[in-house]
Design a protein around this motif. Structure first.
Motif, PDB file in Angstrom:
ATOM      1  N   ALA A  11     102.635   9.357  -5.698  1.00  0.00           N
ATOM      2  CA  ALA A  11     102.416   9.794  -4.328  1.00  0.00           C
ATOM      3  C   ALA A  11     102.941   8.857  -3.177  1.00  0.00           C
ATOM      4  O   ALA A  11     103.865   9.456  -2.368  1.00  0.00           O
ATOM      5  CB  ALA A  11     100.922  10.348  -3.908  1.00  0.00           C
ATOM      6  N   GLY A  12     102.635   7.698  -3.445  1.00  0.00           N
ATOM      7  CA  GLY A  12     102.925   6.844  -2.098  1.00  0.00           C
ATOM      8  C   GLY A  12     104.561   6.574  -2.060  1.00  0.00           C
ATOM      9  O   GLY A  12     105.172   6.517  -1.035  1.00  0.00           O
ATOM     10  N   SER A  13     105.203   6.379  -3.446  1.00  0.00           N
ATOM     11  CA  SER A  13     106.600   6.101  -3.526  1.00  0.00           C
ATOM     12  C   SER A  13     107.300   7.346  -3.111  1.00  0.00           C
ATOM     13  O   SER A  13     108.356   7.160  -2.324  1.00  0.00           O
ATOM     14  CB  SER A  13     106.853   6.084  -5.049  1.00  0.00           C
ATOM     15  OG  SER A  13     106.537   4.924  -5.741  1.00  0.00           O
ATOM     16  N   PRO A 115      99.561  16.554   0.199  1.00  0.00           N
ATOM     17  CA  PRO A 115     100.331  17.556  -0.189  1.00  0.00           C
ATOM     18  C   PRO A 115     100.119  18.372  -1.471  1.00  0.00           C
ATOM     19  O   PRO A 115      99.407  17.905  -2.266  1.00  0.00           O
ATOM     20  CB  PRO A 115     101.443  16.539  -0.726  1.00  0.00           C
ATOM     21  CG  PRO A 115     100.745  15.123  -1.132  1.00  0.00           C
ATOM     22  CD  PRO A 115      99.598  15.248  -0.248  1.00  0.00           C
ATOM     23  N   ASN A 116     100.005  19.524  -1.274  1.00  0.00           N
ATOM     24  CA  ASN A 116      99.758  20.481  -2.344  1.00  0.00           C
ATOM     25  C   ASN A 116     100.600  20.643  -3.260  1.00  0.00           C
ATOM     26  O   ASN A 116     101.412  21.506  -3.444  1.00  0.00           O
ATOM     27  CB  ASN A 116      99.214  21.913  -1.873  1.00  0.00           C
ATOM     28  CG  ASN A 116      97.843  21.824  -1.014  1.00  0.00           C
ATOM     29  OD1 ASN A 116      96.903  22.147  -1.728  1.00  0.00           O
ATOM     30  ND2 ASN A 116      97.983  21.743   0.248  1.00  0.00           N
ATOM     31  N   LEU A 117     100.604  19.554  -4.316  1.00  0.00           N
ATOM     32  CA  LEU A 117     101.595  19.425  -5.532  1.00  0.00           C
ATOM     33  C   LEU A 117     100.849  18.822  -6.635  1.00  0.00           C
ATOM     34  O   LEU A 117      99.868  18.414  -6.632  1.00  0.00           O
ATOM     35  CB  LEU A 117     102.797  18.448  -4.906  1.00  0.00           C
ATOM     36  CG  LEU A 117     103.631  18.815  -3.996  1.00  0.00           C
ATOM     37  CD1 LEU A 117     104.427  17.471  -3.622  1.00  0.00           C
ATOM     38  CD2 LEU A 117     104.753  20.045  -4.248  1.00  0.00           C
ATOM     39  N   LEU A 129     108.829  17.967  -1.007  1.00  0.00           N
ATOM     40  CA  LEU A 129     108.009  17.837   0.080  1.00  0.00           C
ATOM     41  C   LEU A 129     108.166  18.809   1.187  1.00  0.00           C
ATOM     42  O   LEU A 129     107.217  19.385   1.493  1.00  0.00           O
ATOM     43  CB  LEU A 129     107.972  16.515   0.650  1.00  0.00           C
ATOM     44  CG  LEU A 129     107.306  15.349  -0.031  1.00  0.00           C
ATOM     45  CD1 LEU A 129     107.307  13.842   0.822  1.00  0.00           C
ATOM     46  CD2 LEU A 129     105.672  15.515  -0.610  1.00  0.00           C
ATOM     47  N   GLN A 130     109.444  19.356   1.091  1.00  0.00           N
ATOM     48  CA  GLN A 130     109.679  20.202   2.388  1.00  0.00           C
ATOM     49  C   GLN A 130     109.697  21.697   1.726  1.00  0.00           C
ATOM     50  O   GLN A 130     109.415  22.665   2.508  1.00  0.00           O
ATOM     51  CB  GLN A 130     111.217  20.189   2.708  1.00  0.00           C
ATOM     52  CG  GLN A 130     111.369  18.901   3.439  1.00  0.00           C
ATOM     53  CD  GLN A 130     112.773  18.966   4.310  1.00  0.00           C
ATOM     54  OE1 GLN A 130     113.694  18.748   3.278  1.00  0.00           O
ATOM     55  NE2 GLN A 130     112.925  18.728   5.356  1.00  0.00           N
ATOM     56  N   LYS A 131     109.018  21.730   0.664  1.00  0.00           N
ATOM     57  CA  LYS A 131     108.724  22.835  -0.117  1.00  0.00           C
ATOM     58  C   LYS A 131     107.204  23.259  -0.191  1.00  0.00           C
ATOM     59  O   LYS A 131     106.529  24.100  -0.692  1.00  0.00           O
ATOM     60  CB  LYS A 131     109.400  23.212  -1.470  1.00  0.00           C
ATOM     61  CG  LYS A 131     110.839  23.253  -1.493  1.00  0.00           C
ATOM     62  CD  LYS A 131     111.263  23.488  -3.035  1.00  0.00           C
ATOM     63  CE  LYS A 131     113.026  23.512  -2.951  1.00  0.00           C
ATOM     64  NZ  LYS A 131     113.425  23.485  -4.427  1.00  0.00           N
ATOM     65  N   PHE A 174      91.087  24.743  -8.494  1.00  0.00           N
ATOM     66  CA  PHE A 174      91.333  26.031  -8.843  1.00  0.00           C
ATOM     67  C   PHE A 174      92.528  26.665  -9.202  1.00  0.00           C
ATOM     68  O   PHE A 174      92.906  27.004 -10.288  1.00  0.00           O
ATOM     69  CB  PHE A 174      90.344  27.211  -8.213  1.00  0.00           C
ATOM     70  CG  PHE A 174      88.777  27.305  -8.521  1.00  0.00           C
ATOM     71  CD1 PHE A 174      88.718  27.823  -9.762  1.00  0.00           C
ATOM     72  CD2 PHE A 174      87.834  26.587  -7.894  1.00  0.00           C
ATOM     73  CE1 PHE A 174      87.214  28.081 -10.106  1.00  0.00           C
ATOM     74  CE2 PHE A 174      86.549  26.658  -8.364  1.00  0.00           C
ATOM     75  CZ  PHE A 174      86.398  27.392  -9.406  1.00  0.00           C
ATOM     76  N   SER A 175      93.350  26.413  -8.022  1.00  0.00           N
ATOM     77  CA  SER A 175      94.717  26.861  -8.107  1.00  0.00           C
ATOM     78  C   SER A 175      95.680  26.167  -9.069  1.00  0.00           C
ATOM     79  O   SER A 175      96.515  26.719  -9.632  1.00  0.00           O
ATOM     80  CB  SER A 175      95.268  26.908  -6.492  1.00  0.00           C
ATOM     81  OG  SER A 175      94.651  27.541  -5.739  1.00  0.00           O
ATOM     82  N   SER A 176      95.459  24.885  -8.947  1.00  0.00           N
ATOM     83  CA  SER A 176      96.429  23.987  -9.794  1.00  0.00           C
ATOM     84  C   SER A 176      95.657  23.300 -11.168  1.00  0.00           C
ATOM     85  O   SER A 176      96.184  23.834 -12.217  1.00  0.00           O
ATOM     86  CB  SER A 176      96.496  22.649  -9.023  1.00  0.00           C
ATOM     87  OG  SER A 176      97.360  22.001  -9.950  1.00  0.00           O
ATOM     88  N   ASN A 177      94.409  22.677 -11.079  1.00  0.00           N
ATOM     89  CA  ASN A 177      94.201  22.069 -12.426  1.00  0.00           C
ATOM     90  C   ASN A 177      93.423  23.202 -13.189  1.00  0.00           C
ATOM     91  O   ASN A 177      93.794  22.935 -14.535  1.00  0.00           O
ATOM     92  CB  ASN A 177      93.102  21.016 -12.055  1.00  0.00           C
ATOM     93  CG  ASN A 177      93.668  20.129 -11.112  1.00  0.00           C
ATOM     94  OD1 ASN A 177      93.141  19.931  -9.989  1.00  0.00           O
ATOM     95  ND2 ASN A 177      94.751  19.461 -11.306  1.00  0.00           N
ATOM     96  N   PHE A 178      92.745  23.936 -12.752  1.00  0.00           N
ATOM     97  CA  PHE A 178      92.033  24.898 -13.821  1.00  0.00           C
ATOM     98  C   PHE A 178      93.215  26.008 -14.260  1.00  0.00           C
ATOM     99  O   PHE A 178      92.870  26.561 -15.313  1.00  0.00           O
ATOM    100  CB  PHE A 178      90.827  25.726 -13.019  1.00  0.00           C
ATOM    101  CG  PHE A 178      89.670  24.760 -12.723  1.00  0.00           C
ATOM    102  CD1 PHE A 178      89.617  23.601 -13.479  1.00  0.00           C
ATOM    103  CD2 PHE A 178      88.666  25.009 -11.964  1.00  0.00           C
ATOM    104  CE1 PHE A 178      88.606  22.715 -13.191  1.00  0.00           C
ATOM    105  CE2 PHE A 178      87.626  24.206 -11.787  1.00  0.00           C
ATOM    106  CZ  PHE A 178      87.484  23.275 -12.242  1.00  0.00           C
ATOM    107  N   THR A 179      94.024  26.349 -13.460  1.00  0.00           N
ATOM    108  CA  THR A 179      95.041  27.366 -13.891  1.00  0.00           C
ATOM    109  C   THR A 179      95.786  26.396 -14.907  1.00  0.00           C
ATOM    110  O   THR A 179      95.953  27.278 -15.951  1.00  0.00           O
ATOM    111  CB  THR A 179      96.026  27.843 -12.704  1.00  0.00           C
ATOM    112  OG1 THR A 179      95.256  28.279 -11.766  1.00  0.00           O
ATOM    113  CG2 THR A 179      96.994  28.712 -13.309  1.00  0.00           C
TER     114      THR A 179
END
Length: 267
Positions: A11-13, A115-117, A129-131, A174-179
């Motif tokens: 993330a930092g990079s 960032p939701n990624l 990041l712009q998406k 829920f949106s990312s990890n559990f899916t």
């Protein structure tokens, strides 16, 4: 305005590369193990890289991109030797800007900018990041500062109250990890138990995902199909028993999710 990044992981990079390529002055790249920072500095000429011995040199904006458990300690390492930076920002989804309480009391700008990624996406180009949609939380000064940068660079964000930070991150899990976990379980059953070929597995998962995305866009996520939705108790029992023979935890997960579907439907 000089930006320093402390914590040169994925993330930092990504953030350092993004700001550098947008023309910002990325002055310092700092990591607990300096080799990581030095490696990135080869890609970003002009950045000073090293370990915690450089913390006393930081000015203007400090972005802390460490693990959640290290954010508070990293901030205190900086604050105890250097109170000059005007803004302190971290990238955690679960932790609020309260970890910067000393800076806030000193009327500095403090914020979290998450960032939701999916974490695997951090190896992709910084243009990603712009998406993304960021979760923005902090004091008035910190929010105003990041909002101005977001507007200038075309970054999208949602505002979160400090009190709602944990709930916000739970929704992201829920949106990312559990899916992802559900998809992984389906993939394993298709491949390992049913012996489907790779193309068939990919197409099956893609088909279900496309259907779910249509429900997201049309606001029909509460419309379920399947044995739990039609109250097919016999099928539920047979499938739970079959899954329990493979892995008792998988059978229990199936039972709990079936109960949750009924709850969401109001059955």
């Amino acid at each position: 305005m000089r930006i320093s990044v402390v914590g040169i992981g994925k993330a930092g990079s990504l953030l350092a590369k993004f700001f550098y390529r947008k023309g910002y002055s990325v002055s310092h790249l700092i990591n607990r193990t300096p080799e990581q920072a030095l490696k990135l500095a080869h890609e970003l000429p002009g950045c000073k890289a090293g370990g915690f011995e450089l913390l006393a040199e930081l000015e203007d904006v400090v972005i802390i991109a460490t693990s959640d458990s290290a954010i508070r300690d990293t901030f205190l390492r900086i604050w105890n030797v250097n109170t000059r930076p005007e803004y302190f920002i971290h990238l955690s989804g679960a932790i609020s800007s309260r970890v910067f309480e000393e800076a806030a009391k000193a009327e500095k700008g403090v914020a979290s900018f998450h960032p939701n990624l999916s974490i695997s996406s951090f190896s992709i180009s910084p243009s990603l990041l712009q998406k993304a949609i960021f979760g923005l939380e902090g004091n008035e000064k910190g929010i105003a500062f990041l909002a101005s940068i977001a507007k200038k660079e075309g970054l999208r964000y949602v505002n979160i109250s400090t009190e709602s930070k944990i709930l916000y991150h739970a929704a992201a899990v829920f949106s990312s990890n559990f899916t992802q976990l559900m998809l992984k379980q389906a993939e394993s059953l298709y491949r390992e138990k049913l012996l489907f070929d790779n193309l068939s597995v990919v197409e099956l998962l893609e088909s279900y995902l496309e259907g779910l995305l249509k429900k997201v866009k049309t606001g029909t996520l509460s419309e379920f199909s399947g044995p739990a939705a039609r109250n097919d108790q016999r099928t539920l029992e047979l499938e739970q028993r079959c899954l329990s023979e493979i892995n008792p935890k998988l059978g229990k997960l199936y039972e709990e999710l079936s109960c949750m579907i009924r709850h969401v439907r109001g059955d």
